[in-house]
Motif scaffolding. Structure first.
Motif, PDB file in Angstrom:
ATOM      1  N   ARG A   1      35.395  37.769  41.194  1.00  0.00           N
ATOM      2  CA  ARG A   1      34.740  38.372  40.028  1.00  0.00           C
ATOM      3  C   ARG A   1      35.752  38.585  38.902  1.00  0.00           C
ATOM      4  N   VAL A   2      36.985  38.931  39.245  1.00  0.00           N
ATOM      5  CA  VAL A   2      38.027  39.070  38.212  1.00  0.00           C
ATOM      6  C   VAL A   2      38.202  37.731  37.494  1.00  0.00           C
ATOM      7  N   ARG A   3      38.240  36.632  38.254  1.00  0.00           N
ATOM      8  CA  ARG A   3      38.359  35.298  37.647  1.00  0.00           C
ATOM      9  C   ARG A   3      37.181  35.016  36.719  1.00  0.00           C
ATOM     10  N   TRP A   4      35.962  35.320  37.197  1.00  0.00           N
ATOM     11  CA  TRP A   4      34.754  35.087  36.407  1.00  0.00           C
ATOM     12  C   TRP A   4      34.803  35.878  35.092  1.00  0.00           C
ATOM     13  N   GLU A   5      35.158  37.158  35.194  1.00  0.00           N
ATOM     14  CA  GLU A   5      35.207  38.004  33.996  1.00  0.00           C
ATOM     15  C   GLU A   5      36.317  37.561  33.045  1.00  0.00           C
ATOM     16  N   THR A   6      37.406  37.034  33.596  1.00  0.00           N
ATOM     17  CA  THR A   6      38.497  36.532  32.762  1.00  0.00           C
ATOM     18  C   THR A   6      38.041  35.326  31.953  1.00  0.00           C
ATOM     19  N   VAL A   7      37.363  34.394  32.611  1.00  0.00           N
ATOM     20  CA  VAL A   7      36.860  33.210  31.908  1.00  0.00           C
ATOM     21  C   VAL A   7      35.773  33.610  30.905  1.00  0.00           C
ATOM     22  N   THR A   8      34.934  34.567  31.273  1.00  0.00           N
ATOM     23  CA  THR A   8      33.921  35.054  30.338  1.00  0.00           C
ATOM     24  C   THR A   8      34.589  35.606  29.078  1.00  0.00           C
ATOM     25  N   HIS A   9      35.635  36.396  29.261  1.00  0.00           N
ATOM     26  CA  HIS A   9      36.376  36.949  28.110  1.00  0.00           C
ATOM     27  C   HIS A   9      36.961  35.818  27.265  1.00  0.00           C
ATOM     28  N   LEU A  10      37.517  34.814  27.916  1.00  0.00           N
ATOM     29  CA  LEU A  10      38.083  33.674  27.197  1.00  0.00           C
ATOM     30  C   LEU A  10      37.012  32.980  26.357  1.00  0.00           C
ATOM     31  N   LEU A  11      35.892  32.664  26.979  1.00  0.00           N
ATOM     32  CA  LEU A  11      34.852  31.915  26.271  1.00  0.00           C
ATOM     33  C   LEU A  11      34.213  32.732  25.146  1.00  0.00           C
ATOM     34  N   GLU A  12      34.050  34.026  25.363  1.00  0.00           N
ATOM     35  CA  GLU A  12      33.443  34.872  24.329  1.00  0.00           C
ATOM     36  C   GLU A  12      34.371  35.104  23.138  1.00  0.00           C
ATOM     37  N   ASN A  13      35.676  35.117  23.384  1.00  0.00           N
ATOM     38  CA  ASN A  13      36.620  35.475  22.321  1.00  0.00           C
ATOM     39  C   ASN A  13      37.451  34.313  21.774  1.00  0.00           C
ATOM     40  N   TYR A  14      37.582  33.234  22.544  1.00  0.00           N
ATOM     41  CA  TYR A  14      38.460  32.141  22.117  1.00  0.00           C
ATOM     42  C   TYR A  14      37.832  30.757  22.259  1.00  0.00           C
ATOM     43  N   GLY A  15      36.674  30.659  22.891  1.00  0.00           N
ATOM     44  CA  GLY A  15      36.124  29.344  23.198  1.00  0.00           C
ATOM     45  C   GLY A  15      35.009  28.903  22.290  1.00  0.00           C
ATOM     46  N   GLY A  16      34.884  29.541  21.162  1.00  0.00           N
ATOM     47  CA  GLY A  16      33.795  29.215  20.254  1.00  0.00           C
ATOM     48  C   GLY A  16      34.091  28.006  19.391  1.00  0.00           C
ATOM     49  N   GLU A  17      33.344  27.931  18.324  1.00  0.00           N
ATOM     50  CA  GLU A  17      33.534  26.828  17.396  1.00  0.00           C
ATOM     51  C   GLU A  17      34.914  26.919  16.773  1.00  0.00           C
ATOM     52  N   GLY A  18      35.462  25.773  16.487  1.00  0.00           N
ATOM     53  CA  GLY A  18      36.769  25.749  15.860  1.00  0.00           C
ATOM     54  C   GLY A  18      37.385  24.378  15.965  1.00  0.00           C
TER      55      GLY A  18
ATOM     56  N   LYS B   1      36.446  45.035  33.309  1.00  0.00           N
ATOM     57  CA  LYS B   1      36.553  44.725  31.884  1.00  0.00           C
ATOM     58  C   LYS B   1      37.922  44.110  31.616  1.00  0.00           C
ATOM     59  N   VAL B   2      37.910  42.917  31.065  1.00  0.00           N
ATOM     60  CA  VAL B   2      39.137  42.203  30.721  1.00  0.00           C
ATOM     61  C   VAL B   2      39.379  42.385  29.223  1.00  0.00           C
ATOM     62  N   SER B   3      40.622  42.710  28.863  1.00  0.00           N
ATOM     63  CA  SER B   3      40.954  42.914  27.456  1.00  0.00           C
ATOM     64  C   SER B   3      42.408  42.541  27.203  1.00  0.00           C
ATOM     65  N   GLU B   4      42.751  42.473  25.933  1.00  0.00           N
ATOM     66  CA  GLU B   4      44.117  42.144  25.566  1.00  0.00           C
ATOM     67  C   GLU B   4      45.065  43.239  26.043  1.00  0.00           C
ATOM     68  N   ASP B   5      46.262  42.836  26.425  1.00  0.00           N
ATOM     69  CA  ASP B   5      47.300  43.780  26.808  1.00  0.00           C
ATOM     70  C   ASP B   5      47.941  44.312  25.536  1.00  0.00           C
ATOM     71  N   LEU B   6      47.699  45.576  25.229  1.00  0.00           N
ATOM     72  CA  LEU B   6      48.197  46.152  23.991  1.00  0.00           C
ATOM     73  C   LEU B   6      49.723  46.172  23.908  1.00  0.00           C
ATOM     74  N   LYS B   7      50.379  46.113  25.062  1.00  0.00           N
ATOM     75  CA  LYS B   7      51.837  46.110  25.065  1.00  0.00           C
ATOM     76  C   LYS B   7      52.415  44.690  25.023  1.00  0.00           C
TER      77      LYS B   7
END
Length: 164
Positions: A48-65, A156-162
């Motif tokens: 599930r961690v892997r799934w949520e990681t890929v979900t975060h990637l696709l939602e935040n970085y995998g869009g049009e471009g 919840k997967v998010s950017e590492d603020l540090k």
């Protein structure tokens, strides 16, 4: 009147006892909170961690471009990104894209505040692959880049603020 009946010594004993009970109660509460946080992190399902990681990637970085690559002649060329439809498709292409690192990454641990107040459990590293369209064909040969994020006890997967 209280002092006349029981004396000042009794008052000090009573205050000392109440203070001790409050301290013991606080320590027990903190211990229970830490134990609960550790148990939540230990129970994370790696798939599930892997799934949520890929979900975060696709939602935040995998869009049009567009993606920029070095062409055959050595010049930079840009092409439109071909989007993955969902995490399942991404994981079919790249089943080993993600890795979960509980608590520590490259000798850099989560702080006590991050772990026990923010609820962070560890780090996730992902190899980021982009497919792009070149001459009406999907190309997958661009070298992957890597990203490191954090995951909390609710997946919840998010950017590492540090920026570790």
């Amino acid at each position: 009147m209280f002092d006349q009946i029981f004396g000042n010594k009794f008052r000090r004993i009573l205050l000392s006892s109440v203070t001790s009970l409050l301290v013991v109660g606080a320590v027990v509460g903190i211990y229970r909170h830490i134990s609960h946080a550790d148990a939540l992190c230990a129970s994370l399902d790696v798939d599930r961690v892997r799934w949520e990681t890929v979900t975060h990637l696709l939602e935040n970085y995998g869009g049009e471009g567009i993606v920029s690559v070095i062409g055959e002649n050595g010049n930079r060329e840009t092409y439109p990104i071909v989007q993955f439809s969902d995490p399942e498709e991404y994981l079919e292409f790249y089943p080993d894209c993600c890795r979960y690192y509980p608590g520590t990454l490259s000798g850099k641990p989560l702080s006590l505040t991050e772990r026990y107040i923010d609820g962070l459990c560890g780090f996730v590293g992902i190899s980021v692959h982009f497919h792009y369209s070149k001459n009406d064909q999907t190309v997958t040969s661009r070298p992957p880049s890597s990203m490191v994020w954090v995951v909390d006890n609710s997946y919840k997967v998010s950017e590492d603020l540090k920026g570790r």
